[in-house]
Enzyme design. Structure first.
Site, PDB file in Angstrom:
ATOM      1  N   LYS A  16      -8.865   0.222 -66.772  1.00  0.00           N
ATOM      2  CA  LYS A  16      -9.742  -0.956 -66.770  1.00  0.00           C
ATOM      3  C   LYS A  16      -8.882  -2.184 -66.606  1.00  0.00           C
ATOM      4  CE  LYS A  16     -14.209  -1.489 -67.671  1.00  0.00           C
ATOM      5  NZ  LYS A  16     -15.161  -0.405 -67.365  1.00  0.00           N
ATOM      6  N   GLY A  61     -29.956  -7.208 -71.804  1.00  0.00           N
ATOM      7  CA  GLY A  61     -29.202  -7.533 -70.596  1.00  0.00           C
ATOM      8  C   GLY A  61     -30.121  -7.597 -69.392  1.00  0.00           C
ATOM      9  N   GLY A  93     -28.278  -7.832 -66.107  1.00  0.00           N
ATOM     10  CA  GLY A  93     -27.279  -7.786 -65.036  1.00  0.00           C
ATOM     11  C   GLY A  93     -27.529  -6.571 -64.157  1.00  0.00           C
ATOM     12  N   ASN A  94     -26.503  -6.153 -63.454  1.00  0.00           N
ATOM     13  CA  ASN A  94     -26.653  -5.060 -62.483  1.00  0.00           C
ATOM     14  C   ASN A  94     -27.229  -3.783 -63.095  1.00  0.00           C
ATOM     15  OD1 ASN A  94     -24.906  -2.521 -61.254  1.00  0.00           O
ATOM     16  ND2 ASN A  94     -25.873  -3.802 -59.703  1.00  0.00           N
TER      17      ASN A  94
HETATM   18  N1  GLU Z   1     -17.162  -0.570 -64.155  1.00  0.00           N
HETATM   19  C1  GLU Z   1     -17.965   0.614 -64.080  1.00  0.00           C
HETATM   20  C2  GLU Z   1     -17.882   1.386 -65.383  1.00  0.00           C
HETATM   21  O1  GLU Z   1     -17.625   0.858 -66.444  1.00  0.00           O
HETATM   22  C3  GLU Z   1     -17.632   1.442 -62.852  1.00  0.00           C
HETATM   23  C4  GLU Z   1     -16.212   1.865 -62.743  1.00  0.00           C
HETATM   24  C5  GLU Z   1     -15.850   2.468 -61.386  1.00  0.00           C
HETATM   25  O2  GLU Z   1     -16.728   2.597 -60.542  1.00  0.00           O
HETATM   26  O3  GLU Z   1     -14.671   2.783 -61.234  1.00  0.00           O
HETATM   27  O4  GLU Z   1     -18.145   2.551 -65.424  1.00  0.00           O
END
Ligand code: GLU
Length: 428
Positions: free
Chosen positions: A107, A219, A221-222
């Site tokens: 991350k 929320g 959001g997306n």
């Molecule tokens: N940010 C998204 C998650 O927390 C997607 C991560 C990704 O597609 O690598 O799962």
């Protein structure tokens, strides 16, 4: 756990420790998995539109890459911390493992608030992040993606900078790219839809009809936007969504007891999921305090915002009618709240299972990119449904057979697979 003292990484480690005991994990593997393998913290100097220089702080944490390249989003958030990124990277490892895709966990983040940054400044942050990390990320070692307050345009700027530095075309470096520029159809919907695929399966196992259920969502959001859409498409009703109000610096809940319409709300929502209060009132929505979403008399609660939202302080506000909590966000429920939820017998679809649709579709994006052959949207979403349904069934079967809480069952499966990969490689 009080809000100020909340540390998501301690929470991720506490969840892990509990399961390490259940599966009798040896000391070396425990040591390896309760901490990230590698982490980076760096400065991103940016020339702002007014001519001044400003230095932003960036992070990337690679928690584990035994099962494949590290994988996970990059967040833009004013309250980002290294410990938050560590927690989120750890959860990515379990997420990729529980849906059984050949990727590890990572991350990234930048301490910034894109509400107050021009497009040009955001582009400079994206390129600056890549300049610091270009040697340590890439298609075969660590693959970023969008997350909170980042989007396909940010991914494309990052890809472009990476390709300038490495002198070639590397579409496999990053996922969540715009469709037509290496992105996959269905990626935008994937996390929200994936959440509802697991909710659909859970309700079916519980003998409830989704079409008879009402949901309240935190929320907009997306994740929430597409979860609400699919829940309605399957016949369910959604009465509440909540969101952050940038002007007032607090959250509000928007309620329409007859059932809200996500398309109508999208028309009055900013790119970060903030809903215009005055316009919402005109459309017949009640504007309630931020926490109101949790107190609703509904069968289904979907926390789909950020971490640390269902806590020891508010868990008792959950209405007696609630049967199911599907965690669209990462880390929305603290261990203290988890205990109460388990005692009350509310069925939980834990975050790293419930919201794995995004990364699963990222994996499909990589596969399509490698073949240089792109699938139709229905094919992508069909494959996503198969993966999410299989992962859900495996976890709920184990939970039933071994009488485990759903979160613990998901952890048992995920941690066992990663531990095995580390052992098979001779790491521990
Ligand atoms: N940010 C998204 C998650 O927390 C997607 C991560 C990704 O597609 O690598 O799962």
């Amino acid at each position: 756990m009080n809000k100020k003292a909340f540390n998501p990484f301690e929470m991720a480690q506490a969840q892990f420790d509990k399961v390490a005991d259940v599966i009798n994990l040896d000391a070396a593997t425990r040591d390896l998995l309760r901490n990230p393998i590698r982490e980076y913290s760096f400065a991103i100097p940016v020339r702002m539109d007014d001519g001044t220089m400003k230095v932003f702080r960036g992070f990337r944490v690679q928690h584990n890459d035994a099962r494949g390249p590290a994988k996970g989003g990059i967040r833009f958030h004013p309250h980002e911390t290294l410990d938050t990124v560590r927690a989120l990277a750890t959860w990515m490892t379990w997420k990729c493992s529980v849906v059984d895709i050949p990727l590890g966990g990572g991350k990234g983040g930048v301490i910034c608030d894109p509400h107050n940054l021009s497009q040009h400044e955001q582009q400079a942050i994206c390129r600056g992040w890549i300049r610091q990390m270009a040697k340590n990320v890439g298609p075969v070692n660590d693959v970023p993606a969008p997350d909170v307050m980042t989007n396909p345009q940010h991914m494309l700027w990052m890809l472009d900078e990476f390709e300038v530095i490495h002198g070639g075309r590397y579409p496999g470096f990053i996922t969540g790219k715009p469709v037509g520029m290496g992105g996959s159809l269905g990626r935008t919907e994937a996390t929200g839809f994936g959440l509802i695929f697991t909710v659909r399966e859970a309700l079916r196992e519980m003998g409830l009809k989704l079409a008879d259920c009402t949901a309240s969502v935190q929320g907009f959001g997306n994740v929430s936007q597409y979860a609400v859409r699919l829940f309605r498409q399957l016949g369910g009703k959604v009465t509440c969504v909540s969101c952050w109000d940038q002007e007032d610096q607090v959250s509000y809940t928007f309620r329409k007891t007859s059932g809200l319409d996500p398309d109508e709300l999208m028309g009055i929502t900013d790119p970060f999921g903030g809903i215009d209060k005055a316009k919402a009132r005109k459309l017949g929505y009640e504007v309630l305090p931020g926490d109101a979403w949790i107190e609703q008399e509904v069968e289904v609660l979907l926390p789909a915002a950020i971490e640390n939202q269902i806590t020891g302080e508010n868990v008792n506000k959950i209405h007696g009618k609630v049967k199911l909590i599907g965690e669209g966000a990462n880390g929305p429920t603290t261990p203290e709240a988890d205990k109460v939820i388990a005692e009350r017998g509310i069925f939980v679809i834990p975050d790293f299972l419930a919201n794995a649709g995004g990364v699963t579709c990222s994996y499909f994006e990589q596969v399509q990119g490698n073949m240089n052959y792109y699938w139709e949207r229905d094919e992508v979403l069909g494959k996503l449904d198969v993966k999410m349904t299989a992962a859900f069934s495996a976890v709920s079967d184990l939970a039933r057979k071994q009488k485990l809480y759903m979160r613990d069952a998901a952890y048992v499966i995920a941690v066992n697979r990663v531990a095995k990969a580390c052992k098979d490689r001779g790491w521990v």
